[in-house]
Design a protein around this motif. Structure first.
Motif, PDB file in Angstrom:
ATOM      1  N   GLY A  32       0.699  -1.126   0.023  1.00 21.28           N
ATOM      2  CA  GLY A  32      -0.067  -0.075  -0.052  1.00 21.28           C
ATOM      3  C   GLY A  32       0.882   1.339   0.184  1.00 21.28           C
ATOM      4  O   GLY A  32       0.186   2.533  -0.265  1.00 21.28           O
ATOM      5  N   GLU A  33       2.038   1.176   0.298  1.00 17.95           N
ATOM      6  CA  GLU A  33       2.971   2.366   0.304  1.00 17.95           C
ATOM      7  C   GLU A  33       3.015   3.087  -1.482  1.00 17.95           C
ATOM      8  O   GLU A  33       3.265   2.124  -2.191  1.00 17.95           O
ATOM      9  CB  GLU A  33       4.294   2.210   0.893  1.00 17.95           C
ATOM     10  CG  GLU A  33       4.889   3.457   1.153  1.00 17.95           C
ATOM     11  CD  GLU A  33       6.237   3.168   1.942  1.00 17.95           C
ATOM     12  OE1 GLU A  33       6.906   4.239   2.316  1.00 17.95           O
ATOM     13  OE2 GLU A  33       6.785   2.047   2.319  1.00 17.95           O
ATOM     14  N   LEU A  34       3.124   4.379  -1.419  1.00 16.18           N
ATOM     15  CA  LEU A  34       3.476   5.043  -2.607  1.00 16.18           C
ATOM     16  C   LEU A  34       4.703   5.663  -2.481  1.00 16.18           C
ATOM     17  O   LEU A  34       5.141   6.342  -1.554  1.00 16.18           O
ATOM     18  CB  LEU A  34       2.268   5.975  -2.856  1.00 16.18           C
ATOM     19  CG  LEU A  34       1.052   5.596  -3.039  1.00 16.18           C
ATOM     20  CD1 LEU A  34      -0.204   6.719  -3.111  1.00 16.18           C
ATOM     21  CD2 LEU A  34       0.696   4.603  -4.231  1.00 16.18           C
ATOM     22  N   LEU A  35       5.742   5.315  -3.411  1.00 15.61           N
ATOM     23  CA  LEU A  35       6.930   6.059  -3.765  1.00 15.61           C
ATOM     24  C   LEU A  35       7.100   6.721  -4.759  1.00 15.61           C
ATOM     25  O   LEU A  35       6.677   6.162  -6.095  1.00 15.61           O
ATOM     26  CB  LEU A  35       7.894   4.874  -3.528  1.00 15.61           C
ATOM     27  CG  LEU A  35       7.954   4.033  -2.256  1.00 15.61           C
ATOM     28  CD1 LEU A  35       8.711   2.701  -2.349  1.00 15.61           C
ATOM     29  CD2 LEU A  35       7.978   4.670  -0.903  1.00 15.61           C
ATOM     30  N   ASN A  36       7.921   7.744  -4.684  1.00 17.78           N
ATOM     31  CA  ASN A  36       8.174   8.482  -5.954  1.00 17.78           C
ATOM     32  C   ASN A  36       9.296   9.190  -5.930  1.00 17.78           C
ATOM     33  O   ASN A  36      10.371   8.803  -5.111  1.00 17.78           O
ATOM     34  CB  ASN A  36       6.976   9.600  -6.362  1.00 17.78           C
ATOM     35  CG  ASN A  36       7.265  10.638  -5.409  1.00 17.78           C
ATOM     36  OD1 ASN A  36       8.189  10.887  -4.341  1.00 17.78           O
ATOM     37  ND2 ASN A  36       6.586  11.723  -5.626  1.00 17.78           N
ATOM     38  N   GLY A  37      10.225   9.635  -7.276  1.00 16.21           N
ATOM     39  CA  GLY A  37      11.411  10.172  -7.255  1.00 16.21           C
ATOM     40  C   GLY A  37      12.489   9.297  -6.867  1.00 16.21           C
ATOM     41  O   GLY A  37      12.643   7.968  -7.086  1.00 16.21           O
ATOM     42  N   GLU A  38      13.587   9.609  -6.210  1.00 19.12           N
ATOM     43  CA  GLU A  38      14.503   8.905  -5.681  1.00 19.12           C
ATOM     44  C   GLU A  38      14.265   7.869  -4.766  1.00 19.12           C
ATOM     45  O   GLU A  38      14.869   6.566  -4.865  1.00 19.12           O
ATOM     46  CB  GLU A  38      15.583   9.680  -5.110  1.00 19.12           C
ATOM     47  CG  GLU A  38      16.366  10.818  -5.897  1.00 19.12           C
ATOM     48  CD  GLU A  38      17.117  10.006  -6.906  1.00 19.12           C
ATOM     49  OE1 GLU A  38      17.657   9.123  -6.798  1.00 19.12           O
ATOM     50  OE2 GLU A  38      17.178  10.570  -8.108  1.00 19.12           O
ATOM     51  N   GLU A  39      13.289   7.987  -3.986  1.00 21.35           N
ATOM     52  CA  GLU A  39      12.731   6.937  -3.050  1.00 21.35           C
ATOM     53  C   GLU A  39      12.146   5.703  -3.921  1.00 21.35           C
ATOM     54  O   GLU A  39      12.384   4.640  -3.556  1.00 21.35           O
ATOM     55  CB  GLU A  39      11.508   7.440  -1.997  1.00 21.35           C
ATOM     56  CG  GLU A  39      11.377   6.707  -0.840  1.00 21.35           C
ATOM     57  CD  GLU A  39      10.160   7.300   0.116  1.00 21.35           C
ATOM     58  OE1 GLU A  39      10.234   6.755   1.023  1.00 21.35           O
ATOM     59  OE2 GLU A  39       9.598   8.046  -0.682  1.00 21.35           O
ATOM     60  N   ALA A  40      11.492   5.913  -4.799  1.00 18.31           N
ATOM     61  CA  ALA A  40      11.033   4.928  -5.955  1.00 18.31           C
ATOM     62  C   ALA A  40      12.267   4.295  -6.582  1.00 18.31           C
ATOM     63  O   ALA A  40      12.229   3.022  -6.776  1.00 18.31           O
ATOM     64  CB  ALA A  40       9.975   5.517  -6.653  1.00 18.31           C
ATOM     65  N   TRP A  41      13.177   4.892  -6.824  1.00 19.68           N
ATOM     66  CA  TRP A  41      14.346   4.234  -7.617  1.00 19.68           C
ATOM     67  C   TRP A  41      15.126   3.427  -6.659  1.00 19.68           C
ATOM     68  O   TRP A  41      15.542   2.334  -7.131  1.00 19.68           O
ATOM     69  CB  TRP A  41      15.365   5.519  -8.167  1.00 19.68           C
ATOM     70  CG  TRP A  41      16.337   5.008  -8.885  1.00 19.68           C
ATOM     71  CD1 TRP A  41      17.733   4.890  -8.495  1.00 19.68           C
ATOM     72  CD2 TRP A  41      16.395   4.666 -10.319  1.00 19.68           C
ATOM     73  NE1 TRP A  41      18.431   4.256  -9.512  1.00 19.68           N
ATOM     74  CE2 TRP A  41      17.719   3.943 -10.602  1.00 19.68           C
ATOM     75  CE3 TRP A  41      15.545   4.525 -11.159  1.00 19.68           C
ATOM     76  CZ2 TRP A  41      17.799   3.589 -12.020  1.00 19.68           C
ATOM     77  CZ3 TRP A  41      15.698   3.806 -12.469  1.00 19.68           C
ATOM     78  CH2 TRP A  41      16.910   3.598 -12.799  1.00 19.68           C
ATOM     79  N   ALA A  42      15.289   3.877  -5.483  1.00 14.83           N
ATOM     80  CA  ALA A  42      15.949   3.098  -4.356  1.00 14.83           C
ATOM     81  C   ALA A  42      15.302   1.998  -4.113  1.00 14.83           C
ATOM     82  O   ALA A  42      15.668   0.669  -4.347  1.00 14.83           O
ATOM     83  CB  ALA A  42      16.159   4.067  -3.194  1.00 14.83           C
TER      84      ALA A  42
END
Length: 167
Positions: A71-81
């Motif tokens: 359920g967590e949403l991630l974008n930018g550098e956090e998503a890349w990691a």
């Protein structure tokens, strides 16, 4: 956990100064003008990275948002990691982004090939969805001014003649 209203799509991007030149059907990024080919872009450029589809290496997606299966949403550098370190642990998670043909897409991580070389795309403006070109190589004798992620994902040659010898 982040709420849906708190997070927006944000593509993973790097910036670099350079010149994109079309040489023998390949888009090359360089710091200086090359002696051959047609210049397709120059100046401050946006670089983004496409993860190829499993079994369809001609298609790739530039991640903007990861929807983890918990359920967590991630974008930018956090998503890349997350994609670089944990994607194999969450195959049902989804990634939203734009494909290399500009189409908006959401795909399960298990449909992506993280072992296939990533595509490196160049864009003229930060808000562009369709890339100007898929880069084939970086021509630079001193890579220090280029982002580390680019150097990790794109073959680098010290000169145009070195690139031609390798082709």
């Amino acid at each position: 956990m982040k709420r849906k209203s708190e997070i927006q799509r944000q593509p993973i991007s790097d910036q670099a100064s350079g010149i994109v030149t079309e040489v023998e059907g390949h888009a090359l990024l360089s710091a200086a003008e090359l002696t051959v080919g047609a210049v397709t872009a120059r100046g401050e450029l946006i670089l983004r990275y496409g993860i190829t589809y499993l079994g369809k290496p001609h298609l790739s997606i530039v991640p903007h948002l990861v929807v983890a299966d918990y359920g967590e949403l991630l974008n930018g550098e956090e998503a890349w990691a997350f994609l670089m370190t944990s994607a194999h642990l969450y195959p049902r998670a989804d990634v939203c982004g734009f494909r290399n043909d500009g189409r908006d897409e959401m795909v399960a991580l298990k449909q992506l090939d993280f072992d296939y070389p990533f595509d490196v795309f160049v864009y003229q403006h930060i808000h562009d969805d369709l890339p100007l070109a898929k880069l084939s190589a970086l021509i630079a004798d001193d890579p220090v001014s280029y982002p580390e992620r680019l150097l990790w994902r794109l073959p680098r040659f010290e000169s145009l003649s070195a690139w031609r010898r390798n082709e």
